[in-house]
Scaffold this active site. Structure first.
Site, PDB file in Angstrom:
ATOM      1  N   LYS A   1      -3.571  -3.855  -5.298  1.00  0.00           N
ATOM      2  CA  LYS A   1      -4.763  -3.386  -6.001  1.00  0.00           C
ATOM      3  C   LYS A   1      -4.357  -2.477  -7.159  1.00  0.00           C
ATOM      4  CE  LYS A   1      -8.965  -0.744  -5.389  1.00  0.00           C
ATOM      5  NZ  LYS A   1      -9.849  -0.016  -4.502  1.00  0.00           N
TER       6      LYS A   1
ATOM      7  N   GLU B   1       6.572  -0.050  -2.377  1.00  0.00           N
ATOM      8  CA  GLU B   1       7.133  -1.086  -1.505  1.00  0.00           C
ATOM      9  C   GLU B   1       6.940  -2.472  -2.132  1.00  0.00           C
ATOM     10  OE1 GLU B   1       4.978   1.257  -0.595  1.00  0.00           O
ATOM     11  OE2 GLU B   1       5.474   2.114   1.360  1.00  0.00           O
TER      12      GLU B   1
ATOM     13  N   GLY C   1      -8.849  -1.441  -0.516  1.00  0.00           N
ATOM     14  CA  GLY C   1      -7.665  -2.206  -0.103  1.00  0.00           C
ATOM     15  C   GLY C   1      -7.874  -2.891   1.239  1.00  0.00           C
ATOM     16  N   ARG C   2      -8.411  -2.160   2.222  1.00  0.00           N
ATOM     17  CA  ARG C   2      -8.543  -2.731   3.567  1.00  0.00           C
ATOM     18  C   ARG C   2      -9.722  -3.696   3.685  1.00  0.00           C
ATOM     19  NH1 ARG C   2      -8.695   2.558   3.175  1.00  0.00           N
ATOM     20  NH2 ARG C   2     -10.568   3.770   3.648  1.00  0.00           N
TER      21      ARG C   2
ATOM     22  N   GLU D   1      -7.485   3.918   8.976  1.00  0.00           N
ATOM     23  CA  GLU D   1      -7.433   4.372   7.580  1.00  0.00           C
ATOM     24  C   GLU D   1      -8.853   4.719   7.095  1.00  0.00           C
ATOM     25  OE1 GLU D   1      -4.225   3.096   4.554  1.00  0.00           O
ATOM     26  OE2 GLU D   1      -5.964   1.972   3.914  1.00  0.00           O
TER      27      GLU D   1
ATOM     28  N   HIS E   1       1.303  -8.031  31.657  1.00  0.00           N
ATOM     29  CA  HIS E   1       2.647  -7.849  32.213  1.00  0.00           C
ATOM     30  C   HIS E   1       3.381  -6.765  31.439  1.00  0.00           C
ATOM     31  CE1 HIS E   1       1.878 -11.329  34.684  1.00  0.00           C
ATOM     32  NE2 HIS E   1       1.270 -11.818  33.614  1.00  0.00           N
TER      33      HIS E   1
ATOM     34  N   LYS F   1       3.440   9.371   0.073  1.00  0.00           N
ATOM     35  CA  LYS F   1       3.877   8.678  -1.151  1.00  0.00           C
ATOM     36  C   LYS F   1       4.543   9.676  -2.100  1.00  0.00           C
ATOM     37  CE  LYS F   1       0.306   5.064  -1.374  1.00  0.00           C
ATOM     38  NZ  LYS F   1      -0.876   4.616  -2.110  1.00  0.00           N
TER      39      LYS F   1
HETATM   40  O1  F6P Z   1      -1.795   2.724   2.445  1.00  0.00           O
HETATM   41  C1  F6P Z   1      -2.650   3.059   1.415  1.00  0.00           C
HETATM   42  C2  F6P Z   1      -3.071   1.884   0.657  1.00  0.00           C
HETATM   43  O2  F6P Z   1      -3.649   2.366  -0.479  1.00  0.00           O
HETATM   44  C3  F6P Z   1      -4.027   0.955   1.400  1.00  0.00           C
HETATM   45  O3  F6P Z   1      -5.328   1.388   1.387  1.00  0.00           O
HETATM   46  C4  F6P Z   1      -3.814  -0.307   0.651  1.00  0.00           C
HETATM   47  O4  F6P Z   1      -4.329  -1.392   1.361  1.00  0.00           O
HETATM   48  C5  F6P Z   1      -2.318  -0.315   0.527  1.00  0.00           C
HETATM   49  O5  F6P Z   1      -1.986   1.045   0.305  1.00  0.00           O
HETATM   50  C6  F6P Z   1      -1.754  -1.166  -0.565  1.00  0.00           C
HETATM   51  O6  F6P Z   1      -2.157  -0.728  -1.826  1.00  0.00           O
HETATM   52  P1  F6P Z   1      -2.080  -1.659  -3.091  1.00  0.00           P
HETATM   53  O7  F6P Z   1      -2.901  -2.870  -2.816  1.00  0.00           O
HETATM   54  O8  F6P Z   1      -2.601  -0.847  -4.220  1.00  0.00           O
HETATM   55  O9  F6P Z   1      -0.632  -2.035  -3.296  1.00  0.00           O
END
Ligand code: F6P
Length: 530
Positions: free
Chosen positions: A202, A208, A262-263, A348, A379, A495
């Site tokens: 987003k 990452e 994002g979620r 979140e 189990h 972060k």
């Molecule tokens: O972990 C925080 C967050 O902002 C989430 O809400 C989001 O889904 C994820 O990082 C990834 O963010 P982006 O889509 O901006 O890479």
């Protein structure tokens, strides 16, 4: 929480302390009918919760006192319900097939949504037809989807859940983490000439995802050269400027907007791998399932409203019975990743204590969400649920239909699921253990609450409805708890610290002074890396 209903619920909790859930069944032979609900193909059985009619009425009253209806309307109308970031929250608009306009900041966002869907459709049809060629003229065979959090959990969970609906030879791979092992194994499996990489982010600033994206770009460049590589990169983002800066071609960018959290982004172009795997018709059924749940949520009275009831039951367990965790146990291997998906959605969204009007709330908010598929859990962790010292409410989720070739398997699977919820509720029959020298060790107290969600089959429509059910559950809880379900400031601190620590691992120490633990770990890393 100073509400009248809140006080009343405390009183009702006291009245029920001595009542076992199984007693409630003895008192009312029609309990299942009264405390279960069906919408479309989804059945929610909440009769094995420690509730009475009075409790449900008061919980609904609690929702009224929290002005839930007005908040629901505000959500659907595009008001800025994410008040700390001054944003609308419109995942519901992403799955609304209706043409009626929805204005946000003087812009009809429905038109944007529908044109993004057309872009998904065009791309999906070309790739699935084998007409999208790589830089060297070969047909695309593999899709590599990069992204983390909401930019990964939704599409990867849905692609696994709907694997039976896969109608293409395309292979879809997901990489979220920056443990290089996963990427290395993908590079072994795939050919850069026939792979397309979708970079989902987003913000297009998530370290990452960018780290993985750079590695994939280099992998492409090593075979296709710089110009060839960019033809294999697709960006899905609400920050197209940053994607362009990364080198993604304008025509390879799929946009979404800051009104999609994002979620909640699986309903946006982040869902592209799903469309590629199951095709547009099934993809639209997935969106439709969610839309149908939206319609139910916005129109059904609270006492007959599935997401409202699921949310309120969660509040009853967390705030009045002090259950600090909630297990999600699908007896459906397709939903293996659903507990992880709900972890982000619920924790979140509602893992917060900042109150709307500044300061902090004084009550408990989101429980820890965890789980895994049954029967495997029987189990492993189910022992603690039966005999541990904590009461852990469970949502069991299962399909009435199993794999066609394994009917007997499915009967055993369903019997196992129903046995677990019954055993959790009833516990051991005391007289059967009276003479047993191991009485205490064997004794299961029972009286542990659960919900069961069952559907005929995990179709795209059912899955769409199921996800929307939990999304709205989370919304209901956020409103009653008086928190903002749509920001995530807590994630930002980590972060920021990465940026402080990373130079010390890269051999470029700064003046930052760390605590002795962090410094000790940095030193150990430096001495021991091979
Ligand atoms: O972990 C925080 C967050 O902002 C989430 O809400 C989001 O889904 C994820 O990082 C990834 O963010 P982006 O889509 O901006 O890479």
């Amino acid at each position: 929480m100073p509400s009248v209903a809140w006080q009343d619920l405390h009183r009702q909790q006291q009245l029920l302390v001595e009542t076992r859930i199984s007693d409630l069944f003895k008192q009312d032979s029609a309990r299942f009918k009264q405390f279960s609900l069906q919408f479309n193909d989804i059945l929610l059985d909440f009769s094995k919760q420690r509730i009475t009619t009075a409790v449900v009425e008061t919980l609904c009253q609690l929702a009224k006192e929290a002005e839930l209806k007005a908040s629901m309307t505000a959500l659907f109308n595009g008001q800025k319900v994410n008040y700390s970031e001054q944003r609308s929250v419109l995942h519901v608009a992403l799955r609304d097939p209706g043409a009626s306009p929805l204005m946000v900041d003087e812009r009809n966002i429905k038109a944007d949504v529908h044109s993004a869907l057309e872009q998904i459709q065009g791309f999906t049809e070309i790739v699935r037809a084998g007409q999208r060629l790589g830089a060297t003229g070969k047909t695309v065979t593999d899709i590599l989807s990069l992204g983390i959090g909401g930019s990964d959990l939704g599409p990867s969970m849905v692609c696994e859940a709907l694997h039976e609906y896969r109608s293409t030879d395309l292979n879809v791979h997901f990489v979220a983490n920056i443990d290089g092992k996963t990427l290395a194994s993908i590079f072994k499996k795939c050919d850069p000439e026939t792979t397309l990489c979708i970079i989902n982010s987003k913000t297009f600033t998530t370290p990452e995802t960018l780290q993985n994206a750079k590695a994939v770009r280099t992998w492409f460049e090593s075979v296709l050269g710089e110009k060839g590589a960019v033809q294999h990169l697709i960006g899905v983002t609400a920050n197209p400027e940053e994607a362009l800066r990364f080198g993604i071609l304008k025509e390879n960018i799929f946009a979404f907007w800051d009104f999609v959290g994002g979620r909640y982004s699986v309903w946006s172009s982040v869902g592209l791998p799903i469309a590629l795997m199951i095709g547009m018709d099934e993809y639209k059924s997935f969106l439709l399932g969610a839309h149908q749940m939206d319609q139910h949520f916005i129109s059904a009275p609270f006492a007959e409203n599935m997401p409202v009831l699921l949310g309120l039951i969660g509040i009853w367990n967390s705030n009045f019975w002090h259950c600090s965790t909630q297990a999600i146990i699908p007896y459906d291997d397709g939903l293996r990743k659903f507990p992880d998906y709900l972890q982000q959605l619920e924790m979140e969204s509602n893992g917060k204590r900042a109150a709307k009007e500044n300061g902090f709330v004084s009550h408990t908010t989101a429980p820890v969400i965890w789980g895994g598929v049954g029967c495997n859990g029987q189990h492993a962790y189910m022992q603690l649920l039966h005999q541990g010292t904590q009461i852990i409410p469970v949502d069991f989720i299962l399909s009435a239909t199993g794999h066609l070739e394994f009917d007997e398997h499915h009967e055993l699977l369903v019997a196992s699921c129903l046995s677990q919820s019954k055993a959790l509720m009833e516990g051991s029959k005391e007289d059967s253990l009276n003479q047993d020298p191991l009485r205490d060790a064997k004794y299961c107290a029972g009286d542990r609450p659960s919900c069961t969600i069952m559907y005929p089959k995990l179709t795209p429509t059912v899955l769409g409805s199921l996800i929307a059910l939990y999304e709205h559950k989370v919304f209901v809880q956020g409103i009653v708890w008086g928190i903002n379900s749509f920001d995530q400031w807590g994630v930002e601190l980590g972060k920021k610290m990465v940026k402080e620590i990373l130079p010390h691992l890269q051999g470029q120490p700064t003046d930052t002074q760390f605590d002795s633990s962090t410094q000790g770990l940095i030193d150990f890393f430096q001495k021991n890396r091979v």
